[in-house]
Every structure is written in structure tokens, then in C-alpha cells.
Design a protein around this motif. Structure first.
Motif, mmCIF file in Angstrom:
data_model
loop_
_atom_site.group_PDB
_atom_site.id
_atom_site.type_symbol
_atom_site.label_atom_id
_atom_site.label_comp_id
_atom_site.label_asym_id
_atom_site.label_seq_id
_atom_site.Cartn_x
_atom_site.Cartn_y
_atom_site.Cartn_z
ATOM 1 N N PRO A 104 7.450 52.709 103.275
ATOM 2 C CA PRO A 104 8.443 52.010 103.889
ATOM 3 C C PRO A 104 9.346 51.115 102.858
ATOM 4 O O PRO A 104 8.841 50.767 101.968
ATOM 5 C CB PRO A 104 7.635 51.236 104.851
ATOM 6 C CG PRO A 104 6.497 51.031 104.376
ATOM 7 C CD PRO A 104 6.091 52.250 103.594
ATOM 8 N N PHE A 105 10.446 50.929 103.265
ATOM 9 C CA PHE A 105 11.350 50.112 102.441
ATOM 10 C C PHE A 105 11.283 48.652 102.698
ATOM 11 O O PHE A 105 10.488 48.374 103.671
ATOM 12 C CB PHE A 105 12.917 50.811 102.558
ATOM 13 C CG PHE A 105 13.265 52.075 102.105
ATOM 14 C CD1 PHE A 105 12.773 52.278 100.776
ATOM 15 C CD2 PHE A 105 13.624 53.053 102.893
ATOM 16 C CE1 PHE A 105 13.005 53.802 100.446
ATOM 17 C CE2 PHE A 105 13.975 54.406 102.597
ATOM 18 C CZ PHE A 105 13.632 54.613 101.093
ATOM 19 N N LEU A 106 11.940 47.735 101.828
ATOM 20 C CA LEU A 106 11.790 46.550 102.158
ATOM 21 C C LEU A 106 12.662 46.143 103.498
ATOM 22 O O LEU A 106 13.458 46.835 103.945
ATOM 23 C CB LEU A 106 12.688 45.640 100.925
ATOM 24 C CG LEU A 106 11.975 45.930 99.392
ATOM 25 C CD1 LEU A 106 13.039 45.618 98.368
ATOM 26 C CD2 LEU A 106 10.682 45.141 99.341
ATOM 27 N N PRO A 107 11.906 44.995 103.934
ATOM 28 C CA PRO A 107 12.193 44.751 105.360
ATOM 29 C C PRO A 107 13.772 44.373 105.273
ATOM 30 O O PRO A 107 14.306 43.735 104.476
ATOM 31 C CB PRO A 107 11.581 43.296 105.474
ATOM 32 C CG PRO A 107 10.208 43.615 104.893
ATOM 33 C CD PRO A 107 10.663 44.326 103.257
ATOM 34 N N GLY A 108 14.432 44.761 106.298
ATOM 35 C CA GLY A 108 15.929 44.657 106.510
ATOM 36 C C GLY A 108 16.822 45.641 105.695
ATOM 37 O O GLY A 108 18.111 45.293 105.844
ATOM 38 N N VAL A 109 16.265 46.372 104.785
ATOM 39 C CA VAL A 109 16.979 47.333 104.198
ATOM 40 C C VAL A 109 17.046 48.675 104.537
ATOM 41 O O VAL A 109 15.775 49.251 104.812
ATOM 42 C CB VAL A 109 16.416 47.200 102.375
ATOM 43 C CG1 VAL A 109 17.198 48.461 101.721
ATOM 44 C CG2 VAL A 109 16.449 45.965 101.712
ATOM 45 N N VAL A 110 17.922 49.284 105.065
ATOM 46 C CA VAL A 110 18.190 50.628 105.595
ATOM 47 C C VAL A 110 18.917 51.456 104.489
ATOM 48 O O VAL A 110 19.418 51.138 103.351
ATOM 49 C CB VAL A 110 19.001 50.745 106.906
ATOM 50 C CG1 VAL A 110 18.297 49.859 107.908
ATOM 51 C CG2 VAL A 110 20.275 50.036 106.651
ATOM 52 N N GLU A 111 18.787 52.701 104.792
ATOM 53 C CA GLU A 111 19.351 54.038 103.752
ATOM 54 C C GLU A 111 20.933 53.616 103.581
ATOM 55 O O GLU A 111 21.223 53.418 102.362
ATOM 56 C CB GLU A 111 19.428 55.367 104.417
ATOM 57 C CG GLU A 111 17.718 55.752 104.488
ATOM 58 C CD GLU A 111 17.038 55.297 105.733
ATOM 59 O OE1 GLU A 111 15.866 55.617 105.845
ATOM 60 O OE2 GLU A 111 17.603 54.518 106.332
ATOM 61 N N LEU A 172 19.289 44.079 90.483
ATOM 62 C CA LEU A 172 18.465 44.616 91.557
ATOM 63 C C LEU A 172 16.971 43.839 91.011
ATOM 64 O O LEU A 172 16.347 43.417 92.064
ATOM 65 C CB LEU A 172 18.352 46.129 91.537
ATOM 66 C CG LEU A 172 19.413 46.983 91.957
ATOM 67 C CD1 LEU A 172 18.944 48.535 91.612
ATOM 68 C CD2 LEU A 172 19.663 46.627 93.356
ATOM 69 N N ILE A 173 16.708 43.927 89.756
ATOM 70 C CA ILE A 173 15.454 43.292 89.488
ATOM 71 C C ILE A 173 15.625 41.877 89.903
ATOM 72 O O ILE A 173 14.615 41.267 90.543
ATOM 73 C CB ILE A 173 15.223 43.237 87.992
ATOM 74 C CG1 ILE A 173 15.062 44.748 87.575
ATOM 75 C CG2 ILE A 173 14.412 42.398 87.606
ATOM 76 C CD1 ILE A 173 13.830 45.178 87.989
ATOM 77 N N GLU A 174 16.519 40.919 89.797
ATOM 78 C CA GLU A 174 16.801 39.665 89.930
ATOM 79 C C GLU A 174 16.834 39.266 91.479
ATOM 80 O O GLU A 174 15.910 38.461 91.759
ATOM 81 C CB GLU A 174 18.191 38.999 89.350
ATOM 82 C CG GLU A 174 18.621 37.705 89.634
ATOM 83 C CD GLU A 174 17.932 36.624 89.046
ATOM 84 O OE1 GLU A 174 17.797 35.498 89.881
ATOM 85 O OE2 GLU A 174 16.986 36.833 88.228
ATOM 86 N N LYS A 175 17.144 40.304 92.168
ATOM 87 C CA LYS A 175 17.438 39.977 93.723
ATOM 88 C C LYS A 175 16.176 40.550 94.447
ATOM 89 O O LYS A 175 15.560 39.773 95.463
ATOM 90 C CB LYS A 175 18.634 40.680 94.158
ATOM 91 C CG LYS A 175 18.775 40.486 95.670
ATOM 92 C CD LYS A 175 20.150 41.193 96.240
ATOM 93 C CE LYS A 175 20.333 40.675 97.743
ATOM 94 N NZ LYS A 175 21.767 41.262 98.059
ATOM 95 N N TYR A 176 15.523 41.547 94.109
ATOM 96 C CA TYR A 176 14.495 42.048 94.846
ATOM 97 C C TYR A 176 13.064 41.958 94.167
ATOM 98 O O TYR A 176 12.154 42.511 94.816
ATOM 99 C CB TYR A 176 14.837 43.477 95.206
ATOM 100 C CG TYR A 176 15.842 43.833 95.985
ATOM 101 C CD1 TYR A 176 15.962 43.407 97.440
ATOM 102 C CD2 TYR A 176 17.087 44.175 95.488
ATOM 103 C CE1 TYR A 176 17.130 43.560 98.019
ATOM 104 C CE2 TYR A 176 18.402 44.252 96.099
ATOM 105 C CZ TYR A 176 18.241 44.189 97.546
ATOM 106 O OH TYR A 176 19.456 44.355 98.274
#
Length: 205
Positions: A104-111, A172-176
Motif C-alpha cells: 500500500p501507499f502512504l496514507p492519503g496518497v493516491v495514484e 520527496l526525501i524532505e517531505k515523506y
């Protein structure tokens, strides 16, 4: 998550790639594995991932107070590497939907969000076989970074990326990835400039 390597070594035929590697990687830590080309950085990363079995020593995985079963460790790890292929007959949207079934992907993130963040909206319904090498690398990074796993393994993550792609990678590294365990295998400092610990594999020859 915590990954503990104890006197770990890997040998191919009679040649030792590395030996006596003892190190503890902990949640929230960002680590770089460095060394010259051909020194065994990628091999060590794959051993840590459980994709390659070590020749000596052992590796243990823990989540809180619970030890994780090695056979199922893939559910806690996400990896991006130049030698890992994507399914080129699929479109990007199909690939992400397929990937989500297994991880599964990170919560709240869709394709749709992922595709927009990676700047690939115009190619979302194009077969990946027609992507440039830089676009394919963005897809590999998206699969790994957006997977809902406590540990992220990155092997030469900026391979084939232009300046804009490299900048996106750091964003992306900084945010996720602030609270995740991140291990980067690279000899290019711009790929691991955010890491707070550096491990030189040449110390384990």
C-alpha cells in the motif's frame, strides 16, 4: 524500525565482497553507504534488504519490541535501484495500481497525486516501454518513496535524472522520509547529502 547487522559478510566464490560488517540502523536515521565503483555497496544494500543471503554473520529486524520474520521483511522495506526493472508493458497508472495490491501507499496518497508530483501526467496512460531513462527512474523512486513502509533503501537514486529530477528527489526525501529509516548506497554526495551518518564499505574488506 531497527536493522542490526552482526559480523555480516558476503562472498562470491572465493572472493569476499565485505566482511565483519556490524552496524545498527534505527528508525528516523538517514545513512549513506559509500565506496568506489565495484566496492560492494549495492551488494551490501541487497543483503540488508534480504534479497541476497549473507555468507556469514546475521541480520535481525525489529519493529518496536517485536522481532520481524526475515521471510516477511519485504513488507517493511521499499527499494529503488537502477537494476530493478518496472513492467514496461503496463502504463504508469496500471503499474501503480498493480503495485498497490502488494504494497500500500502512504496514507492519503493516491495514484493521481503521485503521477502529478513526479511530473508525469502527460505520460500516465502511455506504456512505460516508451519512457526515457529519466522518466523510468522517476517511476522507480515513486514506487519506493510512496510505499507505506518504515524503511527505504535507495541505490544510486539519481541515476539518469537531470537537475530537475535530482531536485525533486530531495524534495520527496524532505517531505515523506523524515521519520523513516533511509539507507542510500552511493558514491555521489548529492545523492546522500541529507544523511546524518556515512558508512564507508572499504572499512569492511
Amino acid at each position: 524500525m531497527k536493522i542490526s547487522c552482526t559480523k555480516t559478510g558476503k562472498r562470491f566464490n572465493r572472493d569476499w565482497i565485505f566482511r565483519n560488517f556490524s552496524y545498527v540502523f534505527i528508525k528516523g536515521g538517514h545513512y549513506a553507504i559509500t565506496g568506489p565503483n565495484g566496492s560492494g555497496k549495492s551488494t551490501l544494500l541487497q543483503v540488508i534488504a534480504g534479497a541476497i543471503v549473507s555468507s556469514e554473520g546475521n541480520i535481525s529486524y525489529e519493529s518496536g519490541e517485536q522481532k520481524l520474520v526475515t521471510d516477511n521483511i519485504f513488507t517493511s522495506l521499499a527499494i529503488a535501484a537502477p537494476y530493478l526493472e518496472v513492467i514496461e508493458e503496463m502504463t504508469l497508472m496500471e503499474l501503480l495500481q498493480f503495485h498497490r495490491i502488494f504494497k500500500p501507499f502512504l496514507p492519503g496518497v493516491v495514484e493521481e497525486d503521485m503521477i502529478a508530483i513526479m511530473g508525469l501526467q502527460a505520460a500516465a496512460h502511455k506504456q512505460i516501454r516508451y519512457y526515457s531513462s529519466g522518466m523510468k527512474q522517476r517511476v522507480k523512486l515513486a514506487q519506493a518513496i510512496f510505499s507505506d513502509t518504515p524503511c527505504l533503501l535507495l541505490d544510486e537514486p539519481c541515476t539518469n535524472l537531470d537537475d530537475a529530477g535530482t531536485q525533486l528527489y530531495h524534495q520527496l526525501i524532505e517531505k515523506y522520509c523524515k521519520d523513516r529509516l533511509v539507507i542510500v548506497s552511493s558514491n555521489d554526495k548529492q545523492e546522500y547529502s541529507f544523511c546524518n551518518e556515512v558508512v564507508n564499505i572499504m572499512s569492511y574488506k
